[in-house]
Design an enzyme around this catalytic site. Structure first.
Site, PDB file in Angstrom:
ATOM      1  N   SER A  30      -8.151  -4.879   4.902  1.00 43.52           N
ATOM      2  CA  SER A  30      -8.728  -4.544   3.589  1.00 43.52           C
ATOM      3  C   SER A  30      -9.118  -5.804   2.801  1.00 43.52           C
ATOM      4  O   SER A  30      -8.776  -5.945   1.618  1.00 43.52           O
ATOM      5  CB  SER A  30      -7.750  -3.679   2.770  1.00 43.52           C
ATOM      6  N   ASN A  70     -10.797  -2.500  -5.512  1.00 41.71           N
ATOM      7  CA  ASN A  70     -10.021  -1.609  -6.384  1.00 41.71           C
ATOM      8  C   ASN A  70     -10.637  -1.463  -7.779  1.00 41.71           C
ATOM      9  O   ASN A  70     -10.323  -0.517  -8.505  1.00 41.71           O
ATOM     10  CB  ASN A  70      -8.567  -2.090  -6.524  1.00 41.71           C
ATOM     11  N   GLY A 105      -0.061   5.604  -4.232  1.00 38.73           N
ATOM     12  CA  GLY A 105      -0.699   6.881  -4.536  1.00 38.73           C
ATOM     13  C   GLY A 105      -0.097   8.006  -3.722  1.00 38.73           C
ATOM     14  O   GLY A 105       0.209   9.091  -4.248  1.00 38.73           O
ATOM     15  N   HIS A 112       2.451   3.741  -8.933  1.00 37.65           N
ATOM     16  CA  HIS A 112       2.281   2.308  -9.238  1.00 37.65           C
ATOM     17  C   HIS A 112       3.484   1.780 -10.016  1.00 37.65           C
ATOM     18  O   HIS A 112       3.944   0.664  -9.795  1.00 37.65           O
ATOM     19  CB  HIS A 112       0.995   2.084 -10.044  1.00 37.65           C
ATOM     20  N   ASP A 151       0.830  -1.205   0.000  1.00 40.30           N
ATOM     21  CA  ASP A 151       0.000   0.000   0.000  1.00 40.30           C
ATOM     22  C   ASP A 151       0.868   1.259   0.000  1.00 40.30           C
ATOM     23  O   ASP A 151       1.996   1.250   0.497  1.00 40.30           O
ATOM     24  CB  ASP A 151      -0.907  -0.019   1.247  1.00 40.30           C
ATOM     25  N   GLY A 152       0.325   2.335  -0.551  1.00 35.64           N
ATOM     26  CA  GLY A 152       0.994   3.636  -0.466  1.00 35.64           C
ATOM     27  C   GLY A 152       1.552   4.174  -1.771  1.00 35.64           C
ATOM     28  O   GLY A 152       2.231   5.209  -1.766  1.00 35.64           O
TER      29      GLY A 152
HETATM   30  C1  IPE Z   1      -5.371  -2.732  -0.239  1.00 31.53           C
HETATM   31  O1  IPE Z   1      -5.039  -1.407  -0.439  1.00 31.53           O
HETATM   32  C2  IPE Z   1      -5.345  -3.475  -1.528  1.00 31.53           C
HETATM   33  C3  IPE Z   1      -4.032  -3.629  -2.132  1.00 31.53           C
HETATM   34  C4  IPE Z   1      -2.889  -3.325  -1.582  1.00 31.53           C
HETATM   35  C5  IPE Z   1      -4.016  -4.209  -3.444  1.00 31.53           C
HETATM   36  P1  IPE Z   1      -6.175  -0.290  -0.580  1.00 31.53           P
HETATM   37  O2  IPE Z   1      -5.467   1.003  -0.718  1.00 31.53           O
HETATM   38  O3  IPE Z   1      -7.130  -0.650  -1.652  1.00 31.53           O
HETATM   39  O4  IPE Z   1      -6.910  -0.417   0.817  1.00 31.53           O
HETATM   40  P2  IPE Z   1      -7.851   0.616   1.588  1.00 31.53           P
HETATM   41  O5  IPE Z   1      -8.900   1.065   0.610  1.00 31.53           O
HETATM   42  O6  IPE Z   1      -7.000   1.759   2.035  1.00 31.53           O
HETATM   43  O7  IPE Z   1      -8.391  -0.153   2.754  1.00 31.53           O
HETATM   44  C1  IPE Z   2      -1.486   0.297  -3.396  1.00 34.02           C
HETATM   45  O1  IPE Z   2      -1.305   1.673  -3.410  1.00 34.02           O
HETATM   46  C2  IPE Z   2      -1.710  -0.268  -4.778  1.00 34.02           C
HETATM   47  C3  IPE Z   2      -3.097  -0.684  -5.035  1.00 34.02           C
HETATM   48  C4  IPE Z   2      -4.052  -0.702  -4.175  1.00 34.02           C
HETATM   49  C5  IPE Z   2      -3.397  -1.125  -6.387  1.00 34.02           C
HETATM   50  P1  IPE Z   2      -2.522   2.683  -3.388  1.00 34.02           P
HETATM   51  O2  IPE Z   2      -2.886   3.027  -4.797  1.00 34.02           O
HETATM   52  O3  IPE Z   2      -3.650   2.166  -2.569  1.00 34.02           O
HETATM   53  O4  IPE Z   2      -1.845   3.921  -2.679  1.00 34.02           O
HETATM   54  P2  IPE Z   2      -2.519   4.935  -1.652  1.00 34.02           P
HETATM   55  O5  IPE Z   2      -3.133   4.143  -0.550  1.00 34.02           O
HETATM   56  O6  IPE Z   2      -3.537   5.729  -2.422  1.00 34.02           O
HETATM   57  O7  IPE Z   2      -1.379   5.781  -1.177  1.00 34.02           O
HETATM   58 MG    MG Z   3      -4.095   2.374  -0.594  1.00 30.82          MG
END
Ligand code: IPE
Ligand code: IPE
Ligand code: MG
Length: 252
Positions: free
Chosen positions: A195, A67, A22, A36, A19-20
């Site tokens: 999640s 997602n 974004g 990504h 995660d993270g």
């Molecule tokens: C969990 O991350 C799913 C993946 C890492 C693929 P999310 O970013 O989708 O989770 P939430 O929405 O913060 O719980």
């Molecule tokens: C995890 O990073 C990748 C996926 C869920 C596909 P995020 O896209 O959830 O990144 P944040 O949580 O927005 O930082």
């Molecule tokens: Mg996330």
């Protein structure tokens, strides 16, 4: 230095909620997709490290059921990155004796990605060095519902009796049927939640949560998580004394 060498007790199955991406991009005023893209580099780094460290199964949560509700542009870009990853890493997987797998509702994936996925699974199926398992279009609740449906179908067809449905029977109908439960679940970017990840299988998993964003996650940080894990006592409901007794060979 503590932590630079791998611990002697390595978990058989490590699962990571990556995660993270974004937030990594936002901090640099970049579009999310750049996060990504950077995240894919971390995947390569961590797969290599996990293989070297002797982890038997590495499950990476790459795309959740939820997602799918992200903007079309982001979903499309993630599917493209997945395709390119599979195409680019096949030789690496073959060279490192890695067997590739995927769990989740794979039927929802675009045809092009799905056939690439099955092709990679097929071509690496004989490998025995490590299992790299990607959770894609994955949701723990949906997986349990699919397992329930399968069990009911078996009962209706007479292949199974309802009183034969126990924890093992349910586990055997999950996407992870032939994999051990995760010993250690790591989540990056500080979020304290599952999640919808491996809900059934995580029953006794150890958790390690780090504030590091996935694109910045490193081999050193994986090692820190492994050391943390190695120092914990897993009691599985027993008392500490019982666990200690179990470690002493009988008759000594
Ligand atoms: C969990 O991350 C799913 C993946 C890492 C693929 P999310 O970013 O989708 O989770 P939430 O929405 O913060 O719980
Ligand atoms: C995890 O990073 C990748 C996926 C869920 C596909 P995020 O896209 O959830 O990144 P944040 O949580 O927005 O930082
Ligand atoms: Mg996330």
């Amino acid at each position: 230095m503590i932590g630079s060498e791998p611990p002697t007790k390595i978990p058989a199955h490590v699962a990571i909620i990556m995660d993270g991406n974004g937030r990594w991009a936002r901090r640099r005023a970049l579009p999310r997709i750049m996060g990504h893209r950077q995240g894919v580099k971390t995947v390569k780094r961590i797969v290599t490290a996990a293989r070297e460290l002797g982890i038997g199964v590495l499950t990476l949560y790459a795309f959740s059921m939820e997602n799918w509700r992200r903007p079309d542009e982001e979903v499309g870009a993630l599917m493209g990155l997945l395709y390119d990853y599979l195409e680019g890493e096949l030789d690496e997987m073959l060279g490192r004796n890695i067997s590739f797998r995927a769990i989740g509702d794979l039927e929802r994936l675009p045809e092009r990605v799905r056939s690439k996925l099955y092709d990679t699974i097929d071509k690496t199926s004989e490998n025995s060095g490590m299992i790299l398992n990607l959770a894609l279009s994955y949701g723990g609740r949906a997986e349990i519902a699919r397992a329930a449906r399968r069990l009911v179908e078996m009962c209706v067809s007479g292949a199974m009796r309802p009183d034969e449905i126990d924890e093992q029977a349910v586990a055997g109908c999950l996407d992870t049927a032939d994999l051990p439960d995760p010993d250690l679940i790591i989540r990056t970017s500080g979020e304290m939640r599952l999640s919808n990840f491996l809900l059934f299988q995580a029953a006794y998993a150890e958790f390690y949560i780090t504030d590091t964003l996935w694109p910045d996650f490193s081999r050193d940080e994986l090692l820190r998580a492994l050391h943390d894990y190695a120092g914990r006592e897993r009691r599985f409901g027993l008392t500490s004394e019982q666990v200690y007794q179990k470690c002493i060979p009988k008759g000594s």
